[in-house]
Design a protein around this motif. Structure first.
Motif, PDB file in Angstrom:
ATOM      1  N   PHE A 102     -50.378 -56.845   2.737  1.00  0.00           N
ATOM      2  CA  PHE A 102     -50.273 -57.591   3.991  1.00  0.00           C
ATOM      3  C   PHE A 102     -48.816 -57.573   4.438  1.00  0.00           C
ATOM      4  O   PHE A 102     -47.946 -58.102   3.748  1.00  0.00           O
ATOM      5  N   TYR A 103     -48.572 -56.994   5.579  1.00  0.00           N
ATOM      6  CA  TYR A 103     -47.197 -56.865   6.052  1.00  0.00           C
ATOM      7  C   TYR A 103     -46.972 -57.618   7.358  1.00  0.00           C
ATOM      8  O   TYR A 103     -46.240 -58.594   7.385  1.00  0.00           O
ATOM      9  N   SER A 104     -47.607 -57.157   8.440  1.00  0.00           N
ATOM     10  CA  SER A 104     -47.342 -57.824   9.720  1.00  0.00           C
ATOM     11  C   SER A 104     -48.147 -59.114   9.848  1.00  0.00           C
ATOM     12  O   SER A 104     -47.650 -60.106  10.370  1.00  0.00           O
ATOM     13  N   GLU A 105     -49.370 -59.101   9.404  1.00  0.00           N
ATOM     14  CA  GLU A 105     -50.176 -60.331   9.409  1.00  0.00           C
ATOM     15  C   GLU A 105     -50.481 -60.683   7.975  1.00  0.00           C
ATOM     16  O   GLU A 105     -51.038 -59.864   7.248  1.00  0.00           O
TER      17      GLU A 105
END
Lengths: 531, 281
Positions: free
Chosen positions: A285-288
């Protein structure tokens, strides 16, 4: 650091002085039983009673005979033995893990509290007038905020840094060192030092899961410490002020770390934020984020504010100690029988596999403790569950007391080494340990025991233990520092419950005696005036 | 006495129940074998993958692969174009047979240490830096952007090209092929795996192993059979199965030709009409 540790080991026996209680410790085990069931004897009719063949019955003036009052069933009371004293252990293992470290830190916390009380006792002057009580409260408030709370902060920082973050770094073989700050009398509540490490290097060496684990190790240590304290309170049935203050400081540290997590977490701000950042990255999980700051705040607040031990601590510190001036109080727990109490609570755990709920229930029977807990993974990152049983003081005699612990878990994988990621498959695993406290001395002032914890754990995450499958070997010294019971072997004489067989036998023998009395010819009364 | 007996009985019953529950939990935990897969020796070396693209979107598909992803177009005819993906070729043909929008899944191998940079590169619009974000296929169950596959010891990012294909960029940790530097399509190593949809997975598996000598990977199911090893894989997918990582996209046997390396030139048509494997030395 090694010299400091050596100095500590040499001066270890100095810790064994038991704490002198400032006032009588409130604990139901130390209160003598009231004899409210004694019979009132009608002395005017005593002469008639002497003629009465049936024991304990009375013959009134009109000739009526009342049968003896059936006494209440007498319960078997518990003898508090030397072996029931709560042990404060100094434990060593390799690598110095969180499990052993938290125990040790609580020993120092106890000692520091005792020294603080011996230098500045919790009461000031008398407490018979309103003015005196007011003065004493101001004194205690000043003591809490100027001495005890800063001391707790320093102990907590050491506990979380040295036995939390650094314990996990030692386990993962990542280089770190503790740098002591110069002593600053102005900001005296600040930690003694900080952990120094090379962030880019460890980010390439360790997996994101390992980094998350290192970050959350302070909160992990806090969880273990709060559990240990709560179990001690249940075992002793009394809450001490210093322990309550330590628990309060723990909870406050956890809340301040979690509630300040920003919406877009980054590293280097707080442990909870670091854990969230790295664990989300480990699971892609990076952006969200799969588990957001809001979710964490909500879950942690629920777990913290529904935990009865928080309110016990608050009551103990701010009402019982600050206002009433008493440094111990009864543990509020649900009574389910004589000397039997139960208390449930829920804890929130930051694991490398994602957040877990830890519902616990602790049952005490006098000084035996049964703690059953579950581990329910939220499944936002990895599916996991587990549970365990802790039995404290299950076997005790004058020489040894034993604790045991069994745990199991089902977890998928642990990841090591970010670049060439090493995958550790777990599946179902478990751990079992036995802790023995072998009494070396039996005095009031030097209650020393040798402690040995032996066991084995399979691969998997368990609070305070290493990830890999390994034997659990911990040795050390333990000190029974509370004087929370009567002097050895001077406990009040208690009576035991009699079994039905014994009762029948007694009744039969009493009847037999009565028959024998009635059958023998009574001597005629001699008139004292007749010579 | 009866009261005490009842208590003992109650305790026994609860203890038995507890034992049964614990045993079931233990068995359920033990039953799953979640150890990483062990692969057979022979790998599938993919030379070329020939797939269809929707005729109406054909120009945009080429534009996407050339300008957004940054792959070199090595061959172009009136009806087809071929792009270079590392050591493999990817050829698109327009589908004249139906108006459907064909959807395929294949994986491109990237260096083992570049998965995070790869995600950031896709999010920045690929070759067009600071362009529109390339549409990602997220993990259906978790909604994660990078999907860890401990069974295959790999991490993957899935994106959709203009034609809606499921393209996986996979970093295989056990291949140990790290590369330093800024991520770009030049770091694409090869087409590493291809999902071939068929009605009869077992028949297809037997055909492939008899003709080409690839062995299936143990513990892969009859609905999703994997052949080859980490250097090159063929995924045999049963028709109508949901294509991972999505939860909605169903596998359908659209026309496809997979060209693999083999000393002899042979053609292995899989059960169905349009899916086949050909070989080239």
């Amino acid at each position: 650091m090694r010299k400091l540790l050596l100095l500590l080991l040499i001066s270890l026996p100095l810790l064994s002085f038991a704490q002198q209680p400032t006032r009588n410790i409130v604990s139901p085990d130390t209160v003598k039983p009231k004899r409210s069931d004694s019979l009132l004897v009608d002395t005017t009719d005593y002469w008639k009673d002497t003629l009465n063949p049936i024991k304990d019955s009375k013959i009134w003036r009109d000739g009526e005979i009342t049968k003896p009052v059936k006494p209440r069933p007498k319960k078997k009371k518990f003898q508090i033995r030397f072996s029931d004293r709560i042990e404060y252990a100094f434990m060593l293992d390799y690598p110095l893990t969180t499990g052993a470290g938290v125990e040790t830190s609580l020993l120092f916390q106890k000692k520091v509290g005792a020294w603080s009380d011996s230098l500045l006792p919790p009461y000031f002057g008398g407490d018979s007038t309103q003015a005196q009580r007011r003065r004493a409260r101001i004194y205690r408030a000043a003591k809490i905020f100027l001495i005890d709370a800063p001391l707790e902060s320093i102990i907590l920082a050491t506990q979380q840094d040295f036995f939390g973050h650094m314990a996990r770094m030692r386990e993962f073989e990542l280089n770190s060192k503790y740098v002591f700050r110069p002593i600053n009398l102005i900001s005296f509540w600040k930690p003694l030092g900080y952990i120094s490490f090379d962030t880019p290097k460890i980010e390439t060496e360790a997996s994101r899961q390992q980094l998350g684990q290192i970050a959350s190790a302070s909160l992990e240590a806090g969880g273990i410490a709060s559990d240990l304290l709560a179990m001690r309170w249940m075992q002793r049935k009394a809450v001490f002020y210093h322990e309550a203050l330590h628990n309060l400081r723990l909870q406050l540290a956890g809340l301040s770390e979690v509630l300040t997590v920003s919406k877009n977490p980054n590293t280097g701000k707080s442990s909870a934020e670091d854990w969230m950042y790295y664990t989300n990255r480990q699971y892609g999980f990076y952006s969200e984020y799969g588990y957001t700051a809001e979710n964490m705040k909500r879950d942690y607040a629920i777990a913290t504010f529904t935990n009865p031990n928080l309110y016990t601590s608050l009551y103990s510190v701010f009402y019982n100690y600050l206002i009433n001036g008493s440094d111990s109080m009864r543990t509020p727990a649900i009574k389910i029988g004589y000397g039997k109490f139960v208390l449930p609570w829920v804890r929130y755990s930051f694991t490398p596999l994602g957040p877990e709920w830890v519902p616990e229930i602790t049952l005490t029977r006098h000084r035996h403790i049964l703690n059953v807990y579950g581990r329910i993974g939220t499944g936002v990152f990895a599916q996991s569950y587990g549970g365990g049983i802790r039995l404290n003081n299950f076997l005790r005699n004058d020489f040894v007391s034993l604790n045991a612990q069994v745990a199991f878990w089902n977890q998928p994988y642990l990841f090591k080494n970010w670049v060439n990621q090493e995958i550790l498959t777990i599946g179902t695993g478990g751990a079992a340990t036995v802790t023995g406290y072998f009494k070396l001395t039996k005095g009031w002032h030097f209650p020393i025991s040798a402690v040995a914890q032996l066991g084995y754990k399979t691969r998997g995450f368990m609070e305070g233990e290493v990830w890999q499958a390994a034997p659990i070997i911990r040795i050390g010294l333990s000190f029974a520092l509370d004087k929370d019971f009567e002097e050895d072997y001077n406990y009040p004489q208690y009576e035991e419950i009699k079994t039905n067989k014994e009762k029948k036998k007694e009744a039969y023998e009493a009847k037999k005696k009565a028959r024998a009395k009635t059958s023998t010819k009574t001597q005629p009364r001699q008139n004292p005036y007749v010579k | 006495m009866r009261y005490f007996n009842n208590i003992i009985l109650f305790k026994l019953i609860t203890f038995q129940k507890l034992l049964i529950v614990l045993t079931l939990v233990f068995i359920s935990g033990c039953k799953k074998n979640i150890d990483p897969l062990s692969f057979p020796e022979k790998e599938v070396v993919i030379k070329e993958l020939i797939i269809n693209g929707n005729q109406a979107e054909f120009f945009q598909i080429r534009n996407f692969w050339e300008n957004t992803i940054g792959c070199e177009v090595v061959n172009q005819t009136l009806n087809t174009f071929t792009i270079k993906i590392g050591t493999s070729l990817l050829t698109f043909k327009p589908n004249f047979t139906s108006l459907a929008r064909p959807q395929y899944h294949f994986a491109i191998l990237i260096p083992s240490n570049q998965i995070e940079n790869c995600l950031a590169w896709l999010k920045n619009g690929g070759k067009k830096k600071d362009g529109d974000e390339i549409q990602l296929w997220r993990g259906g169950e978790t909604n994660a952007e990078i999907i860890q596959s401990p069974l295959y010891n790999s991490s993957s990012v899935y994106f959709a090209d203009y034609g809606g294909n499921i393209i996986e960029l996979v970093a295989r940790r056990n291949l140990d092929n790290p590369e330093e530097g800024e991520f770009s399509s030049e770091m694409f190593k090869e087409i590493n795996s291809v999902s071939m949809v068929t009605k009869e997975v077992r028949v297809a598996q037997d055909l492939i192993s008899q003709n080409l000598g690839y062995q299936p990977v143990d513990r892969t199911t009859s609905g999703y059979k994997v052949m080859g090893n980490a250097n090159g894989l063929i995924n045999l997918v049963v028709q109508n199965r949901i294509l991972p990582p999505t939860t909605t996209e169903q596998a359908y046997p659209f026309e496809m030709e997979l060209v693999v390396q083999n000393p002899d030139t042979i053609e292995v048509p899989l059960p169905g009409f349009f899916v086949k494997i050909t070989t080239r030395p």
